[in-house]
Motif scaffolding. Structure first.
Motif, PDB file in Angstrom:
ATOM      1  N   LEU A   9       0.756  -1.087  -0.016  1.00 43.45           N
ATOM      2  CA  LEU A   9       0.019  -0.096   0.060  1.00 43.45           C
ATOM      3  C   LEU A   9       0.937   1.256   0.003  1.00 43.45           C
ATOM      4  O   LEU A   9       0.628   2.107  -0.884  1.00 43.45           O
ATOM      5  CB  LEU A   9      -0.912   0.016   1.276  1.00 43.45           C
ATOM      6  CG  LEU A   9      -1.884  -0.880   1.179  1.00 43.45           C
ATOM      7  CD1 LEU A   9      -2.880  -0.900   2.694  1.00 43.45           C
ATOM      8  CD2 LEU A   9      -3.033  -0.871   0.033  1.00 43.45           C
ATOM      9  N   ILE A  10       1.937   1.047   0.775  1.00 44.29           N
ATOM     10  CA  ILE A  10       2.701   2.666   0.926  1.00 44.29           C
ATOM     11  C   ILE A  10       3.685   2.632  -0.392  1.00 44.29           C
ATOM     12  O   ILE A  10       3.688   4.126  -0.731  1.00 44.29           O
ATOM     13  CB  ILE A  10       3.515   2.542   2.305  1.00 44.29           C
ATOM     14  CG1 ILE A  10       4.133   4.192   2.464  1.00 44.29           C
ATOM     15  CG2 ILE A  10       4.615   1.601   2.230  1.00 44.29           C
ATOM     16  CD1 ILE A  10       2.839   4.803   2.864  1.00 44.29           C
ATOM     17  N   THR A  11       3.955   1.749  -0.820  1.00 44.44           N
ATOM     18  CA  THR A  11       4.843   1.908  -2.087  1.00 44.44           C
ATOM     19  C   THR A  11       4.021   2.228  -3.131  1.00 44.44           C
ATOM     20  O   THR A  11       4.342   3.321  -4.186  1.00 44.44           O
ATOM     21  CB  THR A  11       5.619   0.681  -2.444  1.00 44.44           C
ATOM     22  OG1 THR A  11       4.822  -0.547  -2.569  1.00 44.44           O
ATOM     23  CG2 THR A  11       7.025   0.471  -1.545  1.00 44.44           C
ATOM     24  N   PHE A  67       2.314   6.574  -7.005  1.00 46.63           N
ATOM     25  CA  PHE A  67       1.061   7.601  -7.607  1.00 46.63           C
ATOM     26  C   PHE A  67       1.096   8.943  -7.143  1.00 46.63           C
ATOM     27  O   PHE A  67       0.724  10.101  -7.767  1.00 46.63           O
ATOM     28  CB  PHE A  67      -0.366   6.899  -7.339  1.00 46.63           C
ATOM     29  CG  PHE A  67      -0.602   5.557  -8.231  1.00 46.63           C
ATOM     30  CD1 PHE A  67      -0.697   5.705  -9.489  1.00 46.63           C
ATOM     31  CD2 PHE A  67      -0.580   4.400  -7.518  1.00 46.63           C
ATOM     32  CE1 PHE A  67      -0.942   4.535 -10.245  1.00 46.63           C
ATOM     33  CE2 PHE A  67      -0.845   3.320  -8.400  1.00 46.63           C
ATOM     34  CZ  PHE A  67      -1.247   3.421  -9.647  1.00 46.63           C
ATOM     35  N   GLN A  68       1.726   9.224  -6.052  1.00 51.11           N
ATOM     36  CA  GLN A  68       1.887  10.752  -5.447  1.00 51.11           C
ATOM     37  C   GLN A  68       3.058  11.117  -6.336  1.00 51.11           C
ATOM     38  O   GLN A  68       2.779  12.489  -6.732  1.00 51.11           O
ATOM     39  CB  GLN A  68       2.279  10.558  -3.748  1.00 51.11           C
ATOM     40  CG  GLN A  68       2.368  12.090  -3.490  1.00 51.11           C
ATOM     41  CD  GLN A  68       2.982  12.130  -2.229  1.00 51.11           C
ATOM     42  OE1 GLN A  68       3.200  11.074  -1.612  1.00 51.11           O
ATOM     43  NE2 GLN A  68       2.853  13.444  -1.617  1.00 51.11           N
ATOM     44  N   GLY A  69       4.164  10.359  -6.519  1.00 44.94           N
ATOM     45  CA  GLY A  69       5.147  10.994  -7.457  1.00 44.94           C
ATOM     46  C   GLY A  69       4.579  11.417  -8.856  1.00 44.94           C
ATOM     47  O   GLY A  69       4.945  12.281  -9.456  1.00 44.94           O
ATOM     48  N   LEU A  70       3.602  10.546  -9.265  1.00 43.46           N
ATOM     49  CA  LEU A  70       3.353  10.539 -10.716  1.00 43.46           C
ATOM     50  C   LEU A  70       2.399  11.769 -10.827  1.00 43.46           C
ATOM     51  O   LEU A  70       2.366  12.647 -11.780  1.00 43.46           O
ATOM     52  CB  LEU A  70       2.501   9.199 -10.931  1.00 43.46           C
ATOM     53  CG  LEU A  70       1.945   9.225 -12.603  1.00 43.46           C
ATOM     54  CD1 LEU A  70       3.082   9.173 -13.627  1.00 43.46           C
ATOM     55  CD2 LEU A  70       0.740   7.783 -12.770  1.00 43.46           C
ATOM     56  N   ARG A  71       1.374  12.121  -9.921  1.00 42.04           N
ATOM     57  CA  ARG A  71       0.739  13.123  -9.771  1.00 42.04           C
ATOM     58  C   ARG A  71       1.275  14.438  -9.806  1.00 42.04           C
ATOM     59  O   ARG A  71       1.240  15.460 -10.320  1.00 42.04           O
ATOM     60  CB  ARG A  71      -0.328  12.797  -8.741  1.00 42.04           C
ATOM     61  CG  ARG A  71      -1.275  14.179  -8.488  1.00 42.04           C
ATOM     62  CD  ARG A  71      -2.071  14.296  -7.349  1.00 42.04           C
ATOM     63  NE  ARG A  71      -0.799  14.803  -6.144  1.00 42.04           N
ATOM     64  CZ  ARG A  71      -1.342  14.885  -4.875  1.00 42.04           C
ATOM     65  NH1 ARG A  71      -2.320  14.521  -4.340  1.00 42.04           N
ATOM     66  NH2 ARG A  71      -0.240  15.318  -4.321  1.00 42.04           N
ATOM     67  N   THR A 123       3.072  15.122 -13.084  1.00 42.82           N
ATOM     68  CA  THR A 123       2.239  15.547 -14.261  1.00 42.82           C
ATOM     69  C   THR A 123       2.086  17.180 -13.722  1.00 42.82           C
ATOM     70  O   THR A 123       2.286  18.008 -14.607  1.00 42.82           O
ATOM     71  CB  THR A 123       1.192  14.875 -14.063  1.00 42.82           C
ATOM     72  OG1 THR A 123       1.412  13.187 -14.119  1.00 42.82           O
ATOM     73  CG2 THR A 123       0.219  15.323 -15.142  1.00 42.82           C
ATOM     74  N   PHE A 124       1.658  17.624 -12.553  1.00 42.25           N
ATOM     75  CA  PHE A 124       1.459  18.928 -12.224  1.00 42.25           C
ATOM     76  C   PHE A 124       2.661  19.722 -12.394  1.00 42.25           C
ATOM     77  O   PHE A 124       2.539  20.842 -13.002  1.00 42.25           O
ATOM     78  CB  PHE A 124       0.872  18.897 -10.769  1.00 42.25           C
ATOM     79  CG  PHE A 124      -0.475  18.605 -10.418  1.00 42.25           C
ATOM     80  CD1 PHE A 124      -1.404  19.062 -11.163  1.00 42.25           C
ATOM     81  CD2 PHE A 124      -0.824  17.820  -9.454  1.00 42.25           C
ATOM     82  CE1 PHE A 124      -2.719  18.783 -11.197  1.00 42.25           C
ATOM     83  CE2 PHE A 124      -2.145  17.365  -9.220  1.00 42.25           C
ATOM     84  CZ  PHE A 124      -3.133  17.990 -10.105  1.00 42.25           C
ATOM     85  N   LEU A 125       3.775  19.325 -12.129  1.00 40.71           N
ATOM     86  CA  LEU A 125       5.067  20.045 -12.210  1.00 40.71           C
ATOM     87  C   LEU A 125       5.240  20.331 -13.814  1.00 40.71           C
ATOM     88  O   LEU A 125       5.579  21.588 -13.950  1.00 40.71           O
ATOM     89  CB  LEU A 125       6.343  19.884 -11.543  1.00 40.71           C
ATOM     90  CG  LEU A 125       7.339  20.648 -11.572  1.00 40.71           C
ATOM     91  CD1 LEU A 125       7.275  21.764 -10.925  1.00 40.71           C
ATOM     92  CD2 LEU A 125       8.464  19.692 -10.934  1.00 40.71           C
ATOM     93  N   PHE A 126       4.966  19.406 -14.489  1.00 38.40           N
ATOM     94  CA  PHE A 126       5.155  19.476 -15.994  1.00 38.40           C
ATOM     95  C   PHE A 126       4.189  20.457 -16.596  1.00 38.40           C
ATOM     96  O   PHE A 126       4.426  21.353 -17.454  1.00 38.40           O
ATOM     97  CB  PHE A 126       5.132  17.946 -16.612  1.00 38.40           C
ATOM     98  CG  PHE A 126       5.038  18.081 -18.320  1.00 38.40           C
ATOM     99  CD1 PHE A 126       6.278  18.380 -18.719  1.00 38.40           C
ATOM    100  CD2 PHE A 126       4.034  17.790 -18.861  1.00 38.40           C
ATOM    101  CE1 PHE A 126       6.460  18.449 -20.139  1.00 38.40           C
ATOM    102  CE2 PHE A 126       4.073  17.970 -20.224  1.00 38.40           C
ATOM    103  CZ  PHE A 126       5.240  18.333 -20.973  1.00 38.40           C
ATOM    104  N   VAL A 127       3.040  20.357 -16.196  1.00 39.27           N
ATOM    105  CA  VAL A 127       1.948  21.158 -16.755  1.00 39.27           C
ATOM    106  C   VAL A 127       1.940  22.425 -16.297  1.00 39.27           C
ATOM    107  O   VAL A 127       2.127  23.437 -17.085  1.00 39.27           O
ATOM    108  CB  VAL A 127       0.299  20.673 -16.173  1.00 39.27           C
ATOM    109  CG1 VAL A 127      -0.677  21.665 -16.647  1.00 39.27           C
ATOM    110  CG2 VAL A 127       0.333  19.391 -17.076  1.00 39.27           C
TER     111      VAL A 127
END
Length: 80
Positions: A15-17, A22-26, A29-33
């Motif tokens: 669960l934690i990994t 998914f937190q890193g992916l989110r 993505t926000f930083l890229f946008v």
């Protein structure tokens, strides 16, 4: 490789990994946008670098202050 073994043995590790992935992916993505928006609105790569520097500096200061002020026994309640 030990973490991969733990993921199959322990549900909490899985669960934690997954949550960290998914937190890193989110956040990535926000930083890229946001970087694309900064570039489109300013037309300058220097603005992206300045944004990244300011963003990193603020994050460093906030994490440092939080690590010093939040006590060990209340960390679980304060994490989202």
């Amino acid at each position: 490789m030990e973490i991969l073994k733990q993921r199959s043995k322990n549900k909490n590790w899985k669960l934690i990994t997954s949550a960290h992935f998914f937190q890193g992916l989110r956040e990535g993505t926000f930083l890229f946008v946001i970087s694309v928006f900064v570039y489109v609105s300013t037309g300058s790569e220097m603005a992206i670098g300045t944004f990244g520097l300011i963003n990193s500096g603020i994050a460093f200061v906030v994490y440092y202050v939080a690590s010093r002020t939040i006590k060990k026994d209340s960390r679980k309640n304060l994490s989202f």
